[in-house]
Enzyme design. Structure first.
Site, mmCIF file in Angstrom:
data_model
loop_
_atom_site.group_PDB
_atom_site.id
_atom_site.type_symbol
_atom_site.label_atom_id
_atom_site.label_comp_id
_atom_site.label_asym_id
_atom_site.label_seq_id
_atom_site.Cartn_x
_atom_site.Cartn_y
_atom_site.Cartn_z
ATOM 1 N N HIS A 23 10.487 -45.251 0.254
ATOM 2 C CA HIS A 23 10.730 -43.896 -0.246
ATOM 3 C C HIS A 23 12.169 -43.482 0.035
ATOM 4 O O HIS A 23 12.796 -42.808 -0.766
ATOM 5 C CB HIS A 23 9.789 -42.882 0.424
ATOM 6 C CG HIS A 23 8.344 -43.120 0.123
ATOM 7 N ND1 HIS A 23 7.387 -43.219 1.094
ATOM 8 C CD2 HIS A 23 7.695 -43.308 -1.049
ATOM 9 C CE1 HIS A 23 6.213 -43.447 0.530
ATOM 10 N NE2 HIS A 23 6.377 -43.510 -0.768
ATOM 11 N N HIS A 40 7.997 -43.840 4.057
ATOM 12 C CA HIS A 40 8.513 -45.118 4.559
ATOM 13 C C HIS A 40 9.870 -45.484 3.949
ATOM 14 O O HIS A 40 10.435 -44.762 3.138
ATOM 15 C CB HIS A 40 7.480 -46.234 4.381
ATOM 16 C CG HIS A 40 7.081 -46.468 2.957
ATOM 17 N ND1 HIS A 40 7.952 -46.949 2.018
ATOM 18 C CD2 HIS A 40 5.888 -46.281 2.317
ATOM 19 C CE1 HIS A 40 7.330 -47.056 0.853
ATOM 20 N NE2 HIS A 40 6.077 -46.651 1.008
ATOM 21 N N LYS A 100 0.813 -39.376 4.386
ATOM 22 C CA LYS A 100 1.116 -40.759 4.783
ATOM 23 C C LYS A 100 2.603 -40.830 5.134
ATOM 24 O O LYS A 100 3.382 -40.007 4.669
ATOM 25 C CB LYS A 100 0.788 -41.724 3.644
ATOM 26 C CG LYS A 100 -0.717 -41.874 3.420
ATOM 27 C CD LYS A 100 -1.005 -42.919 2.371
ATOM 28 C CE LYS A 100 -2.497 -43.048 2.113
ATOM 29 N NZ LYS A 100 -2.778 -43.985 1.022
#
Length: 607
Positions: free
Chosen positions: A162, A159, A156
């Protein structure tokens, strides 16, 4: 390296008596503590108030015009006396000695101004001998902290949340290490769950071995997007067991049951992703001690957790699901589901199991979770459950939260991976640097410098405000050399390096023995006072867990250095004066370097 008793041995050389050492003070490595000890001791003699009450009441001033330290008299809680009158009386009687330049009453405050001549003789040699160690201090003995940060989900996007966790967590890990803690840097990956069943099925359909090896994170994400599209298109038109969703569930079930073939593929996905993450984190000067993850939490731990919930009478059932009602302990915490009706556990149970495993393995004294503020409720529920389970160490857990980043996207679209952000920053920084042709021609490795300066831009923009505040990701502002930005700090460091190079005839050995009494200008005195604050800045930052404490200090420092260039020339001066000024600039560069490294930046030598 000089011994850490450098500051105290310097006092002896100057034939100045050391003040009594207060509890929790470290005068051997922190000049501000030395001053606190002196002020507490002398004010106690004048006021009759115990020095142990005075020491913690001494505060930083918000501007240096108000002194270096001040004490609000009301904090001493003296009954029946007017604080303003006491401030005047005590300030008049206060002996400045060698330590202070002046003492002033200002309303109910007493303001203490450090003696810059005295400071220079202690602080500059201390910085020049301790070098990278200046600012560090053993606040604790034999204490261990686990800091969990970054924690992206495999396949994933990495983003903005993070990114913030990575930057803040990296800083905290460096800070705790500098202040005497043994630090375990931990990355808790999202590496388990039904999405891995989906990935495996997707890889059978769309996977490419070469693409996986070359760029696992992007390739697995592409596969994940395509397989989800298949599910969307199928809708309910196919019986569950024949559908993509059904196959993914069946695959994940095989993983949970320990099927070796299924786990082999999952392990490859995980290992390739970690290898790629290691390279990307290295660009941010981050190296993890442990790559953990949801997959590493044993089934036994989770079952043990659920048994303990029941044993402590914390749970009740509702339609087959197991819940814990936390409103009994704190109304805001609501009810938390710990096991679904089909017997599968949830994220919360997994977190509890992970914490139990970690305490068993590491016996930490503190564990910090660097997670976005959207997880405030989750963290509060999780900590409360551990407390109610009777774990003594639950009190040693801390959630360091942060706000959102808005508007982070790349030229190619809105899905953002960390390496895309860093690559794009490097490209944009390179474009900015090329605009100054003369300077650009002097840089040996322009791409490498563009990378380091670009990364500084991203990191400083993130750490500039209080971490709980949201901020907008703005390329133009971030990459500017004007104003308080990462590139400005890099420029300030490279300029100080160039001052040293231009006076290379005066060796660093001469700096330490310079005549610091020649540093008489107000600009020099102000810079010396700022340099002395650095160890105290670190101690303040560990109380608040705020990177901005250090960032703000570094901007103050670089602005003051900039003011000094106009008046403290090195070229064309007598050797004595040039040496003293060079020592001051050298000390300023060392402190700037130390602060930048602490924040996770790599200071550049030329730009």
């Amino acid at each position: 390296m000089a011994s850490t008793a450098n500051m105290i041995s310097q006092l002896k050389k100057l034939s100045i008596a050391e003040p009594a050492v207060a509890k929790d003070s470290h005068p051997d490595v922190n000049i501000v503590d030395l001053m606190r000890n002196y002020i507490s001791q002398e004010l106690s003699k004048i006021s009759g108030v115990d020095s142990s009450l005075i020491f913690p009441a001494l505060e930083w001033t918000n501007t240096m015009e108000r002194g270096d330290l001040l004490i609000p008299i009301p904090r001493l809680r003296i009954k029946g006396a007017n604080p303003k009158d006491l401030a005047v009386q005590w300030a008049e009687k206060f002996p400045c000695g060698d330590f202070l330049e002046k003492v002033e009453a200002n309303g109910p405050f007493i303001q203490f101004f450090f003696n810059p001549q005295f400071l220079a003789k202690l602080v500059i040699p201390d910085i020049l001998t301790r070098k990278e160690d200046y600012g560090s201090c053993k606040l604790v003995e034999n204490k261990k902290v686990i800091i969990e940060f970054s924690s992206p989900n495999i396949a994933k996007p990495f983003h903005a949340g993070h990114l913030r966790s990575t930057i803040i967590g990296g800083f905290l890990a460096n800070l705790y290490e500098k202040l005497g803690w043994e630090v375990i840097r931990m990355n808790y990956l999202g590496d388990w769950g039904k999405q891995f069943g989906l990935l495996a099925v997707g890889f059978e359909r769309y996977g490419n071995e070469e693409a996986l090896v070359k760029d696992p994170i992007h390739h697995l994400f592409d596969v994940y997007v395509r397989i989800n599209k298949d599910i969307e298109e199928e809708g309910d038109s196919i019986p569950l067991e024949q559908s993509t969703n059904g196959k993914a569930r069946e695959y994940f079930k095989r993983m949970e049951d320990g099927d070796e073939e299924a786990l082999k593929i999952w392990k490859r996905f995980r290992e390739f992703s970690i290898e790629k993450y290691i390279d990307t984190y290295a660009r941010l000067n981050i190296k993890y001690d442990v790559y953990s993850g949801e997959s590493q939490v044993s089934k036994e731990s989770m079952l043990k957790a659920i048994d303990l919930f029941k044993e402590k009478g914390l749970t009740h059932e509702d339609k087959g699901a197991v819940l814990i009602d936390l409103t009994k302990f704190n109304k805001k915490l609501g009810k938390a589901i710990v096991q679904k009706s089909d017997g599968t556990t949830l994220y919360l149970t997994r977190d509890v199991g992970a914490a139990m495993d970690r305490y068993e393995k590491y016996h930490f004294d503190k564990m910090i979770y660097v997670i976005a503020s959207q997880q405030d409720l989750h963290a509060a529920q999780f900590f409360e459950i551990l407390k109610q389970m009777g774990f003594e160490w639950a009190k040693d857990l801390q959630h360091v939260n942060f706000g959102m980043v808005q508007g982070m996207s790349t030229r190619k679209g809105t899905v953002v991976f960390l390496d895309n952000i860093l690559e794009e920053t490097k490209e944009k920084m390179h474009e900015v640097m090329k605009k100054n042709e003369n300077k650009y021609a002097q840089i040996e490795h322009p791409e490498e410098v563009a990378d380091l300066v670009g990364i500084s831009a991203v990191m400083i923009q993130d750490m500039q405000g209080k971490r709980i505040n949201n901020y907008e990701f703005k390329w133009e502002r971030m990459l500017s050399f004007e104003g308080d930005t990462g590139p400005y700090l890099q420029y300030a460091h490279s300029r100080l390096r160039s001052v040293e190079r231009n006076a290379s005839g005066i060796t660093q050995e001469k700096w330490i023995n310079a005549d610091f009494s020649l540093l008489k200008e107000p600009a020099a005195k102000l810079l010396i006072r700022l340099l002395g604050q650095y160890p105290d800045v670190l101690r303040n930052a560990i109380k608040t867990h705020e990177p901005t404490t250090v960032v703000t200090y570094l901007f103050k420092l670089t602005h003051q250095v900039s003011s000094c260039y106009d008046v403290l020339w090195v070229a064309g001066q007598t050797e004595e004066l040039a040496t003293a000024r060079l020592a001051l600039y050298g000390a300023a560069r060392q402190v700037l370097y130390n602060g930048m490294r602490l924040l996770g930046l790599t200071p550049v030598e030329r730009m």
